[in-house]
Design an enzyme around this catalytic site. Structure first.
Site, PDB file in Angstrom:
ATOM      1  N   ASN A   9       0.876  -1.166   0.000  1.00  0.00           N
ATOM      2  CA  ASN A   9       0.000   0.000   0.000  1.00  0.00           C
ATOM      3  C   ASN A   9       0.911   1.214   0.000  1.00  0.00           C
ATOM      4  O   ASN A   9       1.480   1.561   1.033  1.00  0.00           O
ATOM      5  CB  ASN A   9      -0.914  -0.010   1.231  1.00  0.00           C
ATOM      6  N   TRP A  10       1.040   1.810  -1.171  1.00  0.00           N
ATOM      7  CA  TRP A  10       1.992   2.924  -1.295  1.00  0.00           C
ATOM      8  C   TRP A  10       1.486   4.193  -0.613  1.00  0.00           C
ATOM      9  O   TRP A  10       2.250   5.137  -0.416  1.00  0.00           O
ATOM     10  CB  TRP A  10       2.269   3.222  -2.773  1.00  0.00           C
ATOM     11  N   LYS A  11       0.190   4.244  -0.311  1.00  0.00           N
ATOM     12  CA  LYS A  11      -0.410   5.453   0.273  1.00  0.00           C
ATOM     13  C   LYS A  11      -0.152   6.659  -0.650  1.00  0.00           C
ATOM     14  O   LYS A  11      -0.105   6.479  -1.862  1.00  0.00           O
ATOM     15  CB  LYS A  11       0.083   5.669   1.710  1.00  0.00           C
ATOM     16  N   HIS A  96      -9.323   1.374   4.876  1.00  0.00           N
ATOM     17  CA  HIS A  96      -8.064   1.595   5.585  1.00  0.00           C
ATOM     18  C   HIS A  96      -8.306   2.555   6.759  1.00  0.00           C
ATOM     19  O   HIS A  96      -9.107   3.492   6.645  1.00  0.00           O
ATOM     20  CB  HIS A  96      -7.008   2.172   4.639  1.00  0.00           C
ATOM     21  N   GLY A 174       2.757   2.465  10.752  1.00  0.00           N
ATOM     22  CA  GLY A 174       3.712   3.561  10.602  1.00  0.00           C
ATOM     23  C   GLY A 174       4.418   3.944  11.888  1.00  0.00           C
ATOM     24  O   GLY A 174       5.076   4.973  11.950  1.00  0.00           O
ATOM     25  N   SER A 214       3.695  -1.919  10.338  1.00  0.00           N
ATOM     26  CA  SER A 214       5.146  -2.019  10.563  1.00  0.00           C
ATOM     27  C   SER A 214       5.699  -3.411  10.238  1.00  0.00           C
ATOM     28  O   SER A 214       6.611  -3.898  10.909  1.00  0.00           O
ATOM     29  CB  SER A 214       5.497  -1.614  11.993  1.00  0.00           C
ATOM     30  N   GLY A 235       2.947  -1.054   4.188  1.00  0.00           N
ATOM     31  CA  GLY A 235       3.029   0.372   3.881  1.00  0.00           C
ATOM     32  C   GLY A 235       4.452   0.774   3.544  1.00  0.00           C
ATOM     33  O   GLY A 235       4.949   0.508   2.452  1.00  0.00           O
ATOM     34  N   GLY A 236       5.136   1.386   4.502  1.00  0.00           N
ATOM     35  CA  GLY A 236       6.472   1.934   4.283  1.00  0.00           C
ATOM     36  C   GLY A 236       7.436   0.997   3.567  1.00  0.00           C
ATOM     37  O   GLY A 236       8.138   1.415   2.626  1.00  0.00           O
TER      38      GLY A 236
END
Ligand code: 13P
Length: 251
Positions: A9-11, A96, A174, A214, A235-236
């Protein structure tokens, strides 16, 4: 039996050129390995069509990060499920916690979005998860059950079987503070039980339940080793080819 899945999920990260380059990097890296899971990237709306052109969709799935709660019409700035589907994307991340928290998405809105996604042959990657206070006061299982029941349990078993679930404890997103493998397993097993009660054991056993929050190469293998953890929503660590592939290869 259910699929193992690692989804990025690149956001709201990468411009178009950076995003296409990142997608190409993941696509190339996948050519060199035999992945033991399905791999999906969730990208901003602007990136969907060009990324779809740049990747081999038989090896790498493409997801939007949201869609509108209307099919078409006077909703300036919104992007509909049919629009997403027309880019070649096959998945859409819905519910989300960032959408729930910052954009006021309720279960009622999400129910509509899920229906529109399914009508347009998009598989929802549906996110659920409790905030820190709910973890600490012990209501977390109930909170997640309510999120699932309210948004999804009007679906037929046939439609429900197209859903991918992603358990993302909000306190782990995150923050660098991952849920332990035991905490993830407790929740995932609980969710599977909730699904079994409603749709039967077979549907429950066939539903992929991903963990998010995370997740990184150093903790993915331990999380994915748990019997009810069927992969991750990342994510990150999905913004870098090497770290994303480090998670893909954790299976
Ligand atoms: P991080 O992996 O950056 O914690 O984000 C998780 C997430 O929100 C994926 O949807």
């Amino acid at each position: 039996m259910r699929k193992n899945i690692v989804a990025g999920n690149w956001k709201m990260n990468t411009n178009l050129q950076e995003g296409v380059a990142l997608a190409k990097g993941v696509n190339e890296a996948l050519k060199n390995i035999t992945a033991n899971c399905d791999v999906i990237i969730g990208v901003p709306f602007t990136h969907l069509a060009p990324v779809n052109d740049a990747i081999d969709s038989s090896k790498l799935g493409l997801a939007a990060e949201n869609c509108a709660d209307h099919k078409s019409g006077a909703y300036t700035g919104e992007v509909s499920a049919p629009m997403v589907a027309s880019t070649g994307a096959k998945y859409v991340i819905l519910g989300h916690s960032e959408r729930r928290q910052y954009y006021g998405e309720t279960s009622e809105i999400l129910k509509t979005k899920v229906n529109l996604a399914l009508e347009n042959n998009l598989a929802p990657i549906f996110c659920i998860g409790e905030v820190l206070e709910e973890r600490e006061n012990g209501s977390y299982l109930n909170v997640v059950k309510t999120q699932i029941v309210d948004a999804l349990f009007e679906l037929s078993a046939d439609d429900f079987s197209k859903i991918i679930l992603a358990y993302e404890p909000v306190w782990a997103i995150g923050t660098g503070k991952t849920a332990t493998a035991e905490q993830a397993e407790e929740m995932h097993a609980f969710i599977r039980g909730v699904l079994a009660e409603k749709y039967g054991q077979e549907v429950a056993d066939n539903t992929s339940i991903l963990y998010g929050g995370s997740c990184k190469p150093s903790n993915a293998a331990e999380l994915f080793a748990k019997p009810n953890v069927d992969g991750g929503l990342i994510g990150g660590a999905s913004l870098d080819v090497e770290s994303f592939m480090g998670i893909v290869t954790a299976f």
